[in-house]
Write a protein that holds these residues in place. Structure first.
Motif, PDB file in Angstrom:
ATOM      1  N   LEU A 156      14.307  -8.632  43.154  1.00  0.00           N
ATOM      2  CA  LEU A 156      13.559  -9.891  43.029  1.00  0.00           C
ATOM      3  C   LEU A 156      12.755 -10.219  44.285  1.00  0.00           C
ATOM      4  CD1 LEU A 156      16.262 -12.130  41.281  1.00  0.00           C
ATOM      5  CD2 LEU A 156      14.303 -10.961  40.233  1.00  0.00           C
ATOM      6  N   ALA A 157      12.737  -9.301  45.229  1.00  0.00           N
ATOM      7  CA  ALA A 157      12.045  -9.552  46.495  1.00  0.00           C
ATOM      8  C   ALA A 157      10.555  -9.847  46.291  1.00  0.00           C
ATOM      9  CB  ALA A 157      12.220  -8.357  47.429  1.00  0.00           C
ATOM     10  N   GLU A 158       9.935  -9.116  45.393  1.00  0.00           N
ATOM     11  CA  GLU A 158       8.505  -9.333  45.162  1.00  0.00           C
ATOM     12  C   GLU A 158       8.246 -10.700  44.545  1.00  0.00           C
ATOM     13  OE1 GLU A 158       4.618  -7.072  43.215  1.00  0.00           O
ATOM     14  OE2 GLU A 158       6.592  -6.090  43.245  1.00  0.00           O
ATOM     15  N   VAL A 159       9.117 -11.115  43.643  1.00  0.00           N
ATOM     16  CA  VAL A 159       8.985 -12.434  43.023  1.00  0.00           C
ATOM     17  C   VAL A 159       9.105 -13.525  44.080  1.00  0.00           C
ATOM     18  CG1 VAL A 159       9.981 -14.059  41.366  1.00  0.00           C
ATOM     19  CG2 VAL A 159       9.857 -11.619  40.805  1.00  0.00           C
ATOM     20  N   GLU A 160      10.093 -13.384  44.954  1.00  0.00           N
ATOM     21  CA  GLU A 160      10.314 -14.378  46.000  1.00  0.00           C
ATOM     22  C   GLU A 160       9.182 -14.358  47.030  1.00  0.00           C
ATOM     23  OE1 GLU A 160      12.667 -16.699  46.010  1.00  0.00           O
ATOM     24  OE2 GLU A 160      13.225 -15.911  44.037  1.00  0.00           O
ATOM     25  N   ALA A 161       8.692 -13.175  47.324  1.00  0.00           N
ATOM     26  CA  ALA A 161       7.603 -13.048  48.292  1.00  0.00           C
ATOM     27  C   ALA A 161       6.339 -13.742  47.796  1.00  0.00           C
ATOM     28  CB  ALA A 161       7.319 -11.576  48.567  1.00  0.00           C
ATOM     29  N   ALA A 162       6.085 -13.642  46.493  1.00  0.00           N
ATOM     30  CA  ALA A 162       4.886 -14.245  45.912  1.00  0.00           C
ATOM     31  C   ALA A 162       4.907 -15.772  45.981  1.00  0.00           C
ATOM     32  CB  ALA A 162       4.719 -13.792  44.468  1.00  0.00           C
ATOM     33  N   LYS A 163       6.083 -16.350  46.146  1.00  0.00           N
ATOM     34  CA  LYS A 163       6.192 -17.802  46.294  1.00  0.00           C
ATOM     35  C   LYS A 163       5.770 -18.243  47.689  1.00  0.00           C
ATOM     36  CE  LYS A 163      10.148 -18.175  43.101  1.00  0.00           C
ATOM     37  NZ  LYS A 163      11.592 -18.545  43.000  1.00  0.00           N
ATOM     38  N   LEU A 164       5.874 -17.313  48.629  1.00  0.00           N
ATOM     39  CA  LEU A 164       5.620 -17.643  50.022  1.00  0.00           C
ATOM     40  C   LEU A 164       4.286 -17.099  50.534  1.00  0.00           C
ATOM     41  CD1 LEU A 164       9.205 -16.767  51.324  1.00  0.00           C
ATOM     42  CD2 LEU A 164       8.314 -19.055  50.776  1.00  0.00           C
ATOM     43  N   VAL A 165       3.891 -15.959  50.002  1.00  0.00           N
ATOM     44  CA  VAL A 165       2.661 -15.305  50.450  1.00  0.00           C
ATOM     45  C   VAL A 165       1.843 -14.903  49.225  1.00  0.00           C
ATOM     46  CG1 VAL A 165       1.693 -13.357  51.713  1.00  0.00           C
ATOM     47  CG2 VAL A 165       3.812 -14.420  52.508  1.00  0.00           C
ATOM     48  N   ALA A 166       0.562 -15.209  49.265  1.00  0.00           N
ATOM     49  CA  ALA A 166      -0.300 -14.849  48.142  1.00  0.00           C
ATOM     50  C   ALA A 166      -0.503 -13.340  48.096  1.00  0.00           C
ATOM     51  CB  ALA A 166      -1.652 -15.550  48.279  1.00  0.00           C
ATOM     52  N   PRO A 167      -0.465 -12.754  46.913  1.00  0.00           N
ATOM     53  CA  PRO A 167      -0.740 -11.319  46.783  1.00  0.00           C
ATOM     54  C   PRO A 167      -2.183 -11.015  47.209  1.00  0.00           C
ATOM     55  CG  PRO A 167       0.301 -12.203  44.805  1.00  0.00           C
ATOM     56  CD  PRO A 167      -0.096 -13.363  45.637  1.00  0.00           C
ATOM     57  N   PRO A 168      -2.485  -9.776  47.545  1.00  0.00           N
ATOM     58  CA  PRO A 168      -3.861  -9.428  47.925  1.00  0.00           C
ATOM     59  C   PRO A 168      -4.850  -9.787  46.815  1.00  0.00           C
ATOM     60  CG  PRO A 168      -2.525  -7.463  47.485  1.00  0.00           C
ATOM     61  CD  PRO A 168      -1.589  -8.615  47.572  1.00  0.00           C
ATOM     62  N   GLY A 169      -5.934 -10.429  47.234  1.00  0.00           N
ATOM     63  CA  GLY A 169      -6.939 -10.885  46.270  1.00  0.00           C
ATOM     64  C   GLY A 169      -6.710 -12.297  45.797  1.00  0.00           C
TER      65      GLY A 169
END
Length: 256
Positions: free
Chosen positions: A148-161
């Motif tokens: 779930l790291a990617e899910v949690e990361a997306a809450k804090l940092v916007a994905p590229p683009g």
């Protein structure tokens, strides 16, 4: 009985007759043409001049197409080649000219009111830089969240683009004292006098607090008290007064 043989006399008598009749020719019921020519002459229909009505059409401006309101989020992304052509250095970062000028004015105003030690920590980021930030965040969260790291990361940092930093219109602001912290951008900023001042006054210089605490459901980004986005004076004022986020502002303006 008077016999007039001279053409000049005919003209004189004609003029006298017209003078005696006065304005009846124009305003009375006398048919002068019939008196002199034995028949009525066709007359043009006279009417009051018609003044064309000028329609004032309110131009419908599509807000999302305005450069200062460029909307970027997880649903509306920039391609990897996107880079503003008017980036300029300002306070240690790069921003588009209109945002850079506004940032200088805002920080100067803050200092003039005794609000010191504000610094710009982040401005424009390329697609590649944002990609590195995003995947580094995923890696740092992997031990705790696993898959779930990617899910949690997306809450804090916007994905590229999906990052506003790529537009060159967003700036992360912090304190000089925080530069030595492990997390330079942190929630303590919200409780500082600088954070309070920016939240209350940024709109006066065309900036908005982009990711407010009560708008996470609309922006899909966690609260960021340090992230300010340039949208222009008029739009910033409306967004601030209505207490809405950029997504809501554009949606409301589209339906009005």
């Amino acid at each position: 009985m008077i016999i007039v043989k001279s053409n000049s006399m005919i003209c004189i008598i004609t003029v006298l007759c017209l003078a005696s009749l006065g304005f009846n020719y124009f305003y009375g019921d006398l048919d002068i043409e019939k008196m002199f020519f034995g028949k009525s002459m066709p007359t043009a229909q006279m009417s009051s001049p018609q003044i064309p009505e000028v329609e004032h059409h309110k131009q419908s401006v599509i807000l999302k197409d305005l450069p200062e309101l460029k909307l970027v989020n997880k649903s509306i992304r920039l391609d990897k080649e996107y880079e503003p052509i008017d980036l300029v250095p300002v306070k240690g970062v790069y921003l588009r000219e209109m945002a850079a000028s506004a940032l200088v004015k805002m920080l100067y105003a803050a200092e003039s009111e005794g609000i010191n030690d504000l610094v710009a920590y982040s401005g424009y980021r390329s697609y590649a830089t944002q990609s590195a930030v995003y995947y580094n965040k995923i890696a740092s969260l992997r031990p705790k969240y696993g898959e779930l790291a990617e899910v949690e990361a997306a809450k804090l940092v916007a994905p590229p683009g999906a990052s506003e930093h790529q537009t060159g219109l967003a700036a992360d602001l912090t304190l000089k004292a925080f530069l030595d912290y492990e997390y330079v951008l942190n929630y303590d900023f919200a409780d500082t006098i600088q954070g309070h001042w920016l939240k209350k006054n940024a709109w006066k210089y065309g900036f908005i607090l982009r990711y407010a605490e009560d708008k996470e459901g609309k922006t899909n980004i966690s609260y960021e008290p340090w992230h300010f986005r340039y949208v222009g004076l008029e739009h910033a004022k409306t967004i601030y007064e209505r207490n809405i986020c950029l997504e809501e502002y554009i949606d409301q303006s589209t339906t009005e």
